[in-house]
Design a protein around this motif. Sequence first.
Motif, PDB file in Angstrom:
ATOM      1  N   GLY A 143       0.795  -1.379  -0.082  1.00 29.89           N
ATOM      2  CA  GLY A 143      -0.130   0.070   0.003  1.00 29.89           C
ATOM      3  C   GLY A 143       0.855   1.259   0.025  1.00 29.89           C
ATOM      4  O   GLY A 143       0.219   2.375  -0.326  1.00 29.89           O
ATOM      5  N   LEU A 144       2.126   1.087   0.347  1.00 30.89           N
ATOM      6  CA  LEU A 144       2.915   2.374   0.532  1.00 30.89           C
ATOM      7  C   LEU A 144       3.296   2.620  -1.087  1.00 30.89           C
ATOM      8  O   LEU A 144       3.834   3.834  -1.301  1.00 30.89           O
ATOM      9  N   GLY A 145       3.250   1.874  -1.977  1.00 32.46           N
ATOM     10  CA  GLY A 145       3.417   2.172  -3.381  1.00 32.46           C
ATOM     11  C   GLY A 145       2.247   2.830  -4.107  1.00 32.46           C
ATOM     12  O   GLY A 145       2.180   3.021  -5.191  1.00 32.46           O
ATOM     13  N   SER A 146       1.061   3.064  -3.320  1.00 34.08           N
ATOM     14  CA  SER A 146      -0.077   3.697  -3.955  1.00 34.08           C
ATOM     15  C   SER A 146      -0.008   5.296  -3.664  1.00 34.08           C
ATOM     16  O   SER A 146       0.201   5.696  -2.502  1.00 34.08           O
ATOM     17  N   LEU A 147       0.090   5.850  -4.937  1.00 36.07           N
ATOM     18  CA  LEU A 147      -0.052   7.167  -4.996  1.00 36.07           C
ATOM     19  C   LEU A 147      -1.164   7.948  -4.345  1.00 36.07           C
ATOM     20  O   LEU A 147      -1.258   8.933  -3.714  1.00 36.07           O
ATOM     21  N   ALA A 148      -2.197   7.022  -4.606  1.00 29.63           N
ATOM     22  CA  ALA A 148      -3.540   7.768  -4.122  1.00 29.63           C
ATOM     23  C   ALA A 148      -3.630   7.749  -2.433  1.00 29.63           C
ATOM     24  O   ALA A 148      -4.022   8.687  -1.931  1.00 29.63           O
ATOM     25  N   LEU A 149      -3.263   6.730  -1.751  1.00 32.33           N
ATOM     26  CA  LEU A 149      -3.068   6.652  -0.718  1.00 32.33           C
ATOM     27  C   LEU A 149      -2.068   7.667   0.111  1.00 32.33           C
ATOM     28  O   LEU A 149      -2.213   8.141   1.265  1.00 32.33           O
ATOM     29  N   ALA A 161       7.035   7.964   5.918  1.00 36.27           N
ATOM     30  CA  ALA A 161       7.976   8.405   4.915  1.00 36.27           C
ATOM     31  C   ALA A 161       8.406   7.268   4.004  1.00 36.27           C
ATOM     32  O   ALA A 161       7.484   7.143   3.062  1.00 36.27           O
ATOM     33  N   ALA A 162       9.370   6.741   4.217  1.00 30.56           N
ATOM     34  CA  ALA A 162       9.584   5.512   3.356  1.00 30.56           C
ATOM     35  C   ALA A 162       9.777   5.839   1.823  1.00 30.56           C
ATOM     36  O   ALA A 162       9.238   5.181   0.997  1.00 30.56           O
ATOM     37  N   MET A 163      10.162   6.987   1.339  1.00 32.83           N
ATOM     38  CA  MET A 163      10.252   7.160   0.175  1.00 32.83           C
ATOM     39  C   MET A 163      10.686   6.306  -0.818  1.00 32.83           C
ATOM     40  O   MET A 163      10.097   6.110  -2.082  1.00 32.83           O
ATOM     41  N   SER A 168       9.793   2.342  -5.132  1.00 31.04           N
ATOM     42  CA  SER A 168      10.108   1.103  -5.681  1.00 31.04           C
ATOM     43  C   SER A 168       8.950   0.085  -6.033  1.00 31.04           C
ATOM     44  O   SER A 168       8.676  -0.468  -6.989  1.00 31.04           O
ATOM     45  N   LYS A 169       7.656   0.357  -5.008  1.00 27.91           N
ATOM     46  CA  LYS A 169       6.623  -0.357  -5.157  1.00 27.91           C
ATOM     47  C   LYS A 169       5.893   0.202  -6.110  1.00 27.91           C
ATOM     48  O   LYS A 169       4.975  -0.364  -6.923  1.00 27.91           O
ATOM     49  N   ALA A 170       5.866   1.479  -6.185  1.00 27.58           N
ATOM     50  CA  ALA A 170       5.147   2.366  -7.197  1.00 27.58           C
ATOM     51  C   ALA A 170       5.495   1.883  -8.747  1.00 27.58           C
ATOM     52  O   ALA A 170       4.896   1.606  -9.554  1.00 27.58           O
ATOM     53  N   ALA A 171       6.882   1.551  -8.752  1.00 29.54           N
ATOM     54  CA  ALA A 171       7.267   1.197 -10.042  1.00 29.54           C
ATOM     55  C   ALA A 171       6.984  -0.082 -10.371  1.00 29.54           C
ATOM     56  O   ALA A 171       6.853  -0.359 -11.517  1.00 29.54           O
ATOM     57  N   LEU A 172       7.124  -0.922  -9.378  1.00 32.53           N
ATOM     58  CA  LEU A 172       6.777  -2.363  -9.450  1.00 32.53           C
ATOM     59  C   LEU A 172       5.000  -2.576  -9.969  1.00 32.53           C
ATOM     60  O   LEU A 172       4.839  -3.312 -10.774  1.00 32.53           O
TER      61      LEU A 172
END
Length: 247
Positions: A143-149, A161-163, A168-172
């Motif tokens: 869920g940390l890869g979700s731009l919406a959340l 934070a965890a940018m 990396s998860k958004a790219a995945l």
Amino acid sequence: MTTTKTALITGANKGLGREISRQLGKLGHTVWLGCRDEGRGRQAEEELRAEGIDAHFVQLDITDQQSVSAAMKHVEARTAQLDVLVNNVGIGSGLAMQPSNEDITEIQAMFDTNVFGTIRVTQAFLPLIRKAPAARVVMMSSGLGSLALTGDMKSPTWGLAAMGYSASKAALNMFTVKLAKELLAEGIKVNAACPGSVATDMGGPTAPRTVGQGAAIAVRLATLDWMGPTGGFYHDGDGPGIAPYGW
């Protein structure tokens, strides 16, 4: 002619990967345990076999092209097709660091594993995946890869934070959608799964979800029937099905 399905799970010696392997094995899949550490991989193989699961260790370091190629040849020599690929391996660091201070080297390491390693494995095994009549590919995202959340002030992840990990998860997730589009006409479904906050080495012992709960969504996506979705991002919500996550 056998109808047993074959699955490869990366990072299968512990945590979510091992539990996904166990659950798929209990459903009758032959499971290949892709593990970097041979000792831990052999131990996981032995323990799963003791539960009656047809489990097989294969040495696999997803950050090493030679290791991935060797693993592909090893599996290909022993099975006619790969029905399921679960890209489970992932690492996280700098989870409490703000973007202005996060270490570039650590961010690069996360992308090397979470993104490039996953792409490397998927590309290498795709010829074997394409031999299955209705293969399924699952990316273990977050869920940390979700731009919406991330952009929602009411979201439970707003204060995190965890940018580097999140990026990396958004790219995945983007790889998931692009690959799903490419393979759509071949009947191969590709989806991303969010296991939630799970009590693993990464999630920590106080995380609210068990590995069994976290693994469930990956197993559901790995066993979708022909009407199931593709190119999506899912979690299991509060019930036995799947629920979409906002990109």
